[in-house]
Design a protein around this motif. Structure first.
Motif, PDB file in Angstrom:
ATOM      1  N   LEU A  29      74.581 -40.065  32.925  1.00  0.00           N
ATOM      2  CA  LEU A  29      75.246 -39.251  31.912  1.00  0.00           C
ATOM      3  C   LEU A  29      75.755 -40.169  30.809  1.00  0.00           C
ATOM      4  CD1 LEU A  29      75.159 -37.402  34.445  1.00  0.00           C
ATOM      5  CD2 LEU A  29      77.313 -36.408  33.667  1.00  0.00           C
ATOM      6  N   ASP A  30      75.239 -39.998  29.599  1.00  0.00           N
ATOM      7  CA  ASP A  30      75.600 -40.884  28.499  1.00  0.00           C
ATOM      8  C   ASP A  30      76.740 -40.321  27.653  1.00  0.00           C
ATOM      9  OD1 ASP A  30      73.578 -42.672  29.238  1.00  0.00           O
ATOM     10  OD2 ASP A  30      72.089 -41.575  28.074  1.00  0.00           O
ATOM     11  N   GLU A  31      76.604 -39.092  27.208  1.00  0.00           N
ATOM     12  CA  GLU A  31      77.608 -38.506  26.307  1.00  0.00           C
ATOM     13  C   GLU A  31      77.610 -36.990  26.454  1.00  0.00           C
ATOM     14  OE1 GLU A  31      78.545 -38.142  21.480  1.00  0.00           O
ATOM     15  OE2 GLU A  31      76.726 -39.134  22.223  1.00  0.00           O
ATOM     16  N   ARG A  32      78.810 -36.413  26.513  1.00  0.00           N
ATOM     17  CA  ARG A  32      78.885 -34.957  26.520  1.00  0.00           C
ATOM     18  C   ARG A  32      78.741 -34.464  25.090  1.00  0.00           C
ATOM     19  NH1 ARG A  32      83.677 -32.290  29.729  1.00  0.00           N
ATOM     20  NH2 ARG A  32      84.917 -33.246  28.075  1.00  0.00           N
ATOM     21  N   LEU A  33      77.694 -33.707  24.843  1.00  0.00           N
ATOM     22  CA  LEU A  33      77.379 -33.257  23.494  1.00  0.00           C
ATOM     23  C   LEU A  33      78.059 -31.949  23.140  1.00  0.00           C
ATOM     24  CD1 LEU A  33      73.541 -33.999  23.548  1.00  0.00           C
ATOM     25  CD2 LEU A  33      75.368 -35.458  22.636  1.00  0.00           C
ATOM     26  N   ALA A  39      78.884 -23.606  30.145  1.00  0.00           N
ATOM     27  CA  ALA A  39      78.108 -24.795  30.513  1.00  0.00           C
ATOM     28  C   ALA A  39      78.454 -25.953  29.590  1.00  0.00           C
ATOM     29  CB  ALA A  39      76.609 -24.501  30.456  1.00  0.00           C
ATOM     30  N   ASN A  40      78.266 -27.165  30.109  1.00  0.00           N
ATOM     31  CA  ASN A  40      78.374 -28.384  29.323  1.00  0.00           C
ATOM     32  C   ASN A  40      76.983 -28.970  29.105  1.00  0.00           C
ATOM     33  OD1 ASN A  40      81.184 -28.288  29.219  1.00  0.00           O
ATOM     34  ND2 ASN A  40      81.415 -29.457  31.111  1.00  0.00           N
ATOM     35  N   LEU A  41      76.791 -29.602  27.955  1.00  0.00           N
ATOM     36  CA  LEU A  41      75.528 -30.257  27.649  1.00  0.00           C
ATOM     37  C   LEU A  41      75.759 -31.759  27.543  1.00  0.00           C
ATOM     38  CD1 LEU A  41      74.084 -27.837  24.932  1.00  0.00           C
ATOM     39  CD2 LEU A  41      73.559 -27.892  27.374  1.00  0.00           C
ATOM     40  N   TRP A  42      74.975 -32.528  28.293  1.00  0.00           N
ATOM     41  CA  TRP A  42      75.088 -33.991  28.309  1.00  0.00           C
ATOM     42  C   TRP A  42      73.770 -34.615  27.855  1.00  0.00           C
ATOM     43  CZ3 TRP A  42      79.335 -36.895  30.056  1.00  0.00           C
ATOM     44  CH2 TRP A  42      80.378 -36.167  30.650  1.00  0.00           C
ATOM     45  N   SER A  43      73.873 -35.656  27.040  1.00  0.00           N
ATOM     46  CA  SER A  43      72.704 -36.501  26.823  1.00  0.00           C
ATOM     47  C   SER A  43      72.599 -37.420  28.037  1.00  0.00           C
ATOM     48  CB  SER A  43      72.842 -37.323  25.543  1.00  0.00           C
ATOM     49  OG  SER A  43      73.934 -38.214  25.631  1.00  0.00           O
ATOM     50  N   LEU A  58      66.383 -36.675  26.537  1.00  0.00           N
ATOM     51  CA  LEU A  58      66.726 -35.699  27.563  1.00  0.00           C
ATOM     52  C   LEU A  58      68.136 -35.159  27.378  1.00  0.00           C
ATOM     53  CD1 LEU A  58      65.367 -37.562  30.727  1.00  0.00           C
ATOM     54  CD2 LEU A  58      64.162 -35.927  29.257  1.00  0.00           C
ATOM     55  N   ILE A  59      68.292 -33.930  27.822  1.00  0.00           N
ATOM     56  CA  ILE A  59      69.610 -33.307  27.830  1.00  0.00           C
ATOM     57  C   ILE A  59      69.781 -32.627  29.178  1.00  0.00           C
ATOM     58  CG2 ILE A  59      68.893 -31.057  26.889  1.00  0.00           C
ATOM     59  CD1 ILE A  59      71.464 -31.107  25.197  1.00  0.00           C
ATOM     60  N   MET A  60      71.008 -32.654  29.711  1.00  0.00           N
ATOM     61  CA  MET A  60      71.302 -32.013  30.986  1.00  0.00           C
ATOM     62  C   MET A  60      72.300 -30.881  30.740  1.00  0.00           C
ATOM     63  SD  MET A  60      73.073 -33.559  34.466  1.00  0.00           S
ATOM     64  CE  MET A  60      71.648 -34.526  34.984  1.00  0.00           C
ATOM     65  N   LYS A  61      71.951 -29.709  31.230  1.00  0.00           N
ATOM     66  CA  LYS A  61      72.841 -28.548  31.141  1.00  0.00           C
ATOM     67  C   LYS A  61      73.496 -28.349  32.500  1.00  0.00           C
ATOM     68  CE  LYS A  61      72.899 -23.722  29.622  1.00  0.00           C
ATOM     69  NZ  LYS A  61      72.084 -22.616  29.042  1.00  0.00           N
ATOM     70  N   VAL A  62      74.835 -28.314  32.509  1.00  0.00           N
ATOM     71  CA  VAL A  62      75.597 -28.239  33.752  1.00  0.00           C
ATOM     72  C   VAL A  62      76.540 -27.037  33.672  1.00  0.00           C
ATOM     73  CG1 VAL A  62      77.145 -29.472  35.320  1.00  0.00           C
ATOM     74  CG2 VAL A  62      75.526 -30.757  33.913  1.00  0.00           C
ATOM     75  N   PRO A  63      76.514 -26.148  34.668  1.00  0.00           N
ATOM     76  CA  PRO A  63      77.418 -24.996  34.607  1.00  0.00           C
ATOM     77  C   PRO A  63      78.871 -25.424  34.790  1.00  0.00           C
ATOM     78  CG  PRO A  63      76.354 -25.084  36.742  1.00  0.00           C
ATOM     79  CD  PRO A  63      75.712 -26.168  35.899  1.00  0.00           C
ATOM     80  N   ARG A  64      79.767 -24.713  34.120  1.00  0.00           N
ATOM     81  CA  ARG A  64      81.197 -24.952  34.299  1.00  0.00           C
ATOM     82  C   ARG A  64      81.697 -23.987  35.369  1.00  0.00           C
ATOM     83  NH1 ARG A  64      84.934 -25.180  29.275  1.00  0.00           N
ATOM     84  NH2 ARG A  64      86.164 -26.313  30.807  1.00  0.00           N
ATOM     85  N   ILE A  65      81.943 -24.504  36.562  1.00  0.00           N
ATOM     86  CA  ILE A  65      82.397 -23.689  37.678  1.00  0.00           C
ATOM     87  C   ILE A  65      83.837 -24.062  37.987  1.00  0.00           C
ATOM     88  CG2 ILE A  65      82.001 -23.039  40.077  1.00  0.00           C
ATOM     89  CD1 ILE A  65      79.797 -22.173  38.167  1.00  0.00           C
ATOM     90  N   LYS A  66      84.754 -23.138  37.670  1.00  0.00           N
ATOM     91  CA  LYS A  66      86.164 -23.410  37.891  1.00  0.00           C
ATOM     92  C   LYS A  66      86.755 -22.474  38.931  1.00  0.00           C
ATOM     93  CE  LYS A  66      86.778 -22.396  33.614  1.00  0.00           C
ATOM     94  NZ  LYS A  66      85.340 -22.169  33.309  1.00  0.00           N
ATOM     95  N   GLY A  67      86.004 -21.415  39.274  1.00  0.00           N
ATOM     96  CA  GLY A  67      86.532 -20.383  40.157  1.00  0.00           C
ATOM     97  C   GLY A  67      87.098 -19.248  39.325  1.00  0.00           C
ATOM     98  N   GLY A  68      86.711 -18.026  39.663  1.00  0.00           N
ATOM     99  CA  GLY A  68      87.215 -16.873  38.927  1.00  0.00           C
ATOM    100  C   GLY A  68      86.331 -16.449  37.781  1.00  0.00           C
TER     101      GLY A  68
END
Length: 485
Positions: A29-33, A39-43, A58-68
């Motif tokens: 993970l280099d930088e959160r774009l 969701a968060n997007l990371w380079s 490349l870009i990585m898409k990560v869901p934001r799971i906090k509960g609720g």
């Protein structure tokens, strides 16, 4: 994170605890774009040797799971993980990898180094030439998706990007539907899915299988880019959404007199209430935008005001009782492709019962080469009061159940080599387990339910059981696997 053995469910790390420099399944993970609500997007950089042809950022898409969070956001991310590998061509980001929910859910794809269409809304109304060029390029991108059996169903400016050479790229497939893959959103939810200003009338009526829904959304964007206003405002309720079934938008030329009649004809053609009255394909829409001299003008082109009260009242009356058209009968295809539903109680069932249930499910699916296996678990919610949506460590209970199902089904998947679309997972939130299982089975045309039941007890004899309820109320074959004594 490193690629160690998968942790147990109780040891799962927080899905939000990602920092620059961390390594996840071989990607640094280099930088959160971008940090969004869902969701968060990371380079990211691949640390392993690159596969042939992977010569793009490349870009990585990560869901934001906090509960609720809304369960639909979790299911939507599952949908995107399932659909991305099935798509190809210049109008979609190239798929690279995905991570399961056991460790960290994500999708790695090509990073598109270009803007979205969203800033253009602030410049509206756009010059005619620019508007027409954008509309035609988006239409051709949609046509490419439709030819791949995909309907986007969330076409809006922020989901439209441009490559440096101007090629349109569609992104964010969390609400999409693919003809050859399960429609998880339709199976689990009964509310309109989409973004309010852009949803088609049939989406408001829960119909998700018509590619002309995407043309309606494109018509909304063309209207906005031509006038600076949205044709149906920004509704926030189902009642507000249903108004587009009977209230016409103000004709674009009444807002911007510089709009030529042929462009108004195209825009209002896209915004017809009934799909069959819109363009039959995105390619034909693109052709009209590129070749306006060939546009056949109708009374739509000359309108400068909405229809009168009587016409609106007539449309309202018909919309009041309007029902979506019935889906076509599948007959032969359905017979070759039964749906087997495994109802699994991860927390309450004993390891012995879970193992017996898994083996019975494996044998049933093995005898049906075209079978689809839907693994279902129910997260019980309170009929009154506030539900607990996270555990004592702040982890989402919905995600924990989802991961539990995936762990349970993993031996079946490995043994039978089930590919995408033949194995899916569903966590239903409901106060009554039996009702939820029966409703899911009946709504989705399940052919065979397989579920576990503990040995008989005095309490069960007096109060009944979930398995007996499902046996009595479901309209399909039910196999009950009873725990050995």
């Amino acid at each position: 994170m490193t690629q160690d053995a998968p942790p147990s469910i109780l040891e799962l790390p927080s899905m939000a605890a990602l920092e620059p420099g961390m390594v996840l399944d071989g990607f640094r993970l280099d930088e959160r774009l971008h940090q969004g609500g869902m969701a968060n997007l990371w380079s990211v950089t691949r640390l392993d040797e690159k596969p042939a042809g992977e010569d793009f950022p490349l870009i990585m898409k990560v869901p934001r799971i906090k509960g609720g969070e809304d369960p639909a956001t979790i299911v939507g991310f599952e949908v995107e993980q399932m659909l991305m590998p099935a798509l190809h061509g210049p109008h979609v980001p190239r798929y690279v990898a995905r991570g399961d929910w056991t460790r960290q859910a994500y999708v790695v794809m090509e990073r598109i180094d270009g803007p979205t269409l969203r800033p253009k809304l602030d410049e509206a109304p756009l010059p005619l030439e620019e508007l027409v060029d954008i509309g035609a390029r988006v239409a051709l991108a949609l046509h490419a998706l439709h030819k791949q059996h995909l309907i986007h169903l969330d076409v809006k400016p922020s989901n439209i990007m441009f490559r440096p050479d101007g090629t349109v790229v569609m992104v964010d497939f969390g609400l999409s539907r693919h003809d050859h893959l399960p429609d998880l959103l339709e199976e689990e939810f009964s509310l309109p899915m989409g973004t309010g200003p852009y949803m088609s009338p049939e989406q408001v009526q829960f119909v998700r299988n018509d590619p002309r829904s995407d043309l309606f959304a494109l018509g909304v964007m063309l209207y906005h880019l031509a006038t600076g206003e949205r044709p149906f405002g920004q509704p926030t309720s189902v009642r507000g959404l249903r108004k587009r079934l009977y209230l016409e938008p103000v004709p674009p030329r009444a807002i911007n007199p510089d709009i030529p009649p042929w462009l108004q004809e195209i825009i209002l053609h896209c915004l017809e209430v009934k799909p069959e009255r819109r363009y039959p394909s995105a390619a034909q829409l693109a052709l009209d935008l590129r070749q306006p001299l060939g546009v056949q003008l109708t009374r739509r082109a000359d309108k400068l005001a909405r229809s009168g009260t009587l016409a609106n009242l007539r449309r309202w009356f018909f919309a009041l009782g309007s029902e979506p058209p019935p889906k076509a009968q599948a007959s032969e295809q359905v017979a070759r492709s039964p749906i087997v539903m495994a109802a699994v109680d991860i927390e309450e069932a004993t390891p012995e019962l879970l193992s017996q249930l898994r083996e019975v499910v494996r044998r049933i699916v093995q005898t049906e080469p075209g079978a689809r296996l839907a693994c279902v678990s129910v997260m019980k919610t309170a009929r009154l009061g506030v539900d607990e949506l996270t555990d004592k460590d702040g982890r989402s209970l919905h995600v924990k159940k989802l991961i539990g199902l995936q762990h349970w089904a993993r031996p079946i998947s490995r043994s039978l080599k089930l590919e995408d679309g033949r194995l899916t997972f569903h966590v239903l939130e409901a106060p009554d387990t039996g009702d939820a299982i029966v409703e899911f089975a009946n709504k989705n045309g399940v052919d065979h339910i397989v579920m576990g039941a503990r040995a008989h007890s005095t309490l069960q004899r007096y109060l009944g059981s979930v398995s007996s309820q499902v046996l009595n109320e479901s309209g399909c074959t039910v196999t009950v696997v009873r725990e050995s004594l």
